[in-house]
Design a protein around this motif. Structure first.
Motif, short mmCIF file in Angstrom:
data_model
loop_
_atom_site.label_atom_id
_atom_site.label_comp_id
_atom_site.label_asym_id
_atom_site.label_seq_id
_atom_site.Cartn_x
_atom_site.Cartn_y
_atom_site.Cartn_z
N ALA A 278 0.80 -1.22 0.00
CA ALA A 278 0.00 0.00 0.00
C ALA A 278 0.84 1.27 0.00
O ALA A 278 2.00 1.28 0.40
N SER A 279 0.20 2.35 -0.42
CA SER A 279 0.80 3.68 -0.38
C SER A 279 0.60 4.29 1.01
O SER A 279 -0.18 3.79 1.83
N ARG A 280 1.27 5.42 1.23
CA ARG A 280 1.10 6.10 2.52
C ARG A 280 -0.35 6.54 2.71
O ARG A 280 -0.91 6.42 3.81
N GLU A 281 -0.97 7.07 1.67
CA GLU A 281 -2.36 7.52 1.78
C GLU A 281 -3.27 6.36 2.15
O GLU A 281 -4.17 6.50 3.01
N GLU A 282 -3.07 5.22 1.52
CA GLU A 282 -3.91 4.05 1.81
C GLU A 282 -3.70 3.57 3.24
O GLU A 282 -4.66 3.19 3.93
N ILE A 283 -2.46 3.60 3.71
CA ILE A 283 -2.18 3.17 5.08
C ILE A 283 -2.80 4.14 6.08
O ILE A 283 -3.41 3.73 7.07
N ASP A 284 -2.66 5.44 5.82
CA ASP A 284 -3.22 6.44 6.73
C ASP A 284 -4.74 6.31 6.80
O ASP A 284 -5.34 6.40 7.88
N THR A 285 -5.36 6.07 5.66
CA THR A 285 -6.82 5.91 5.63
C THR A 285 -7.23 4.67 6.41
O THR A 285 -8.18 4.70 7.21
#
Length: 296
Positions: A278-285
């Motif tokens: 996953a990307s950072r945005e996906e992980i943060d979400t």
């Protein structure tokens, strides 16, 4: 970016994330081949978190190039030439995973001449690094170790077994964070104790059981998070370690870093291979959505 000669790494600019270990070509159950190895999963996760990431190890470039191609624009593999690329084959026997080492690229060299990096991740898969040499090499902010490849041994048929690993105090003092799985813990008791005594952090992952963090002043247990589906857990521990190292180096607390790394690993098992990282945005979400299940 693509596969480059390891000689080019000597003159490379400082990196955000450098992982050391041999990339692998893994045999899937359907006999197809896929790129693998801790170094591959780690640097792809680092790249998808926005870091300039590279891996260095031995292998056969012409064999690695086709399976690395889908990820060639994200990170760089610096390859020391070898007649073979490290190759693993896994099978399920009576519900337990059995592993064979079909080929080995051999030991990586030049680990005392690594370029500067924010995170240096020692990521062996088949005893291809000398820990004492690698731990004392290079300028970096954080040195992390995933030692699974240092406890592997294999018989004349390539069947992989585990054996204990011991390290001395000076080597342990260089290690900031060590991550390994609970089934590897019996073979890494000396490492865990030595790193704890030296003031480092040891994290034992337990799959659906979460993880345990061992510190000089005690231990902490952290839960896992539920995922919508488990498709392929290959590399999940390497993804966890990469995200953890990056988060800690960036100034997060242990609790914050574990929460972030747990989310990264959970997302990675919802697809097949490195493509699912996953990307950072996906992980943060995902972390935000799962926050009620992670009382950290």
């Amino acid at each position: 970016m693509t596969i480059r000669s390891a000689e080019a790494l000597i003159s490379a600019p400082p990196l955000d994330y450098l992982a050391v270990g041999n990339p692998t070509v893994d045999v899937r159950p359907d006999a197809s081949l896929a790129v693998g190895g801790s170094v591959v999963y780690a640097i792809i996760q680092a790249a998808r978190l926005g870091l300039c990431a590279a891996g260095v190890g031995r292998g056969r470039g012409s064999e690695l190039a086709p399976v690395w191609l889908p990820f060639a624009t994200e990170a760089v593999l610096y390859i020391q030439p070898s007649a073979d690329t490290t190759r693993f084959r896994n099978e399920s026997i009576d519900g337990l995973r059995a592993q064979w080492l079909e080929k080995s690229a051999g030991r990586a060299s030049g680990l005392d001449r690594l370029p500067e990096s924010r995170v240096l991740h020692l990521a062996p898969v088949a005893r291809e690094i000398l820990l004492e040499e690698a731990a004392r090499a290079s300028a970096r902010s954080l040195l992390g170790l995933t030692p699974q490849g240092l406890i592997r041994s294999w018989d004349e048929h390539g069947r992989v077994h585990h054996q204990p690993l011991e390290i001395d105090g000076p080597t342990a003092a260089h290690l900031d964070v060590v991550v390994f799985a609970d089934y590897e813990a019996p073979y890494l008791a000396n490492v865990a104790e030595a790193v704890r005594r030296a003031g480092g952090i040891v994290v034992v992952t337990k799959g659906a059981g979460g993880c345990e963090v061992l510190l000089t002043n005690g231990t902490q247990e952290f839960p896992a998070v539920a995922t919508s589906q488990l498709i392929d857990d290959t590399g999940a521990g390497d993804v966890f370690a990469s995200a953890l190292f990056i988060s800690l180096e960036g100034g997060s607390t242990v609790s914050e870093a574990v929460r972030f790394a747990t989310a990264a690993a959970a997302l990675s098992i919802e697809g097949i291979g490195p493509r699912a990282i996953a990307s950072r945005e996906e992980i943060d979400t995902f972390t935000g959505a799962a926050s009620t299940a992670l009382p950290l």
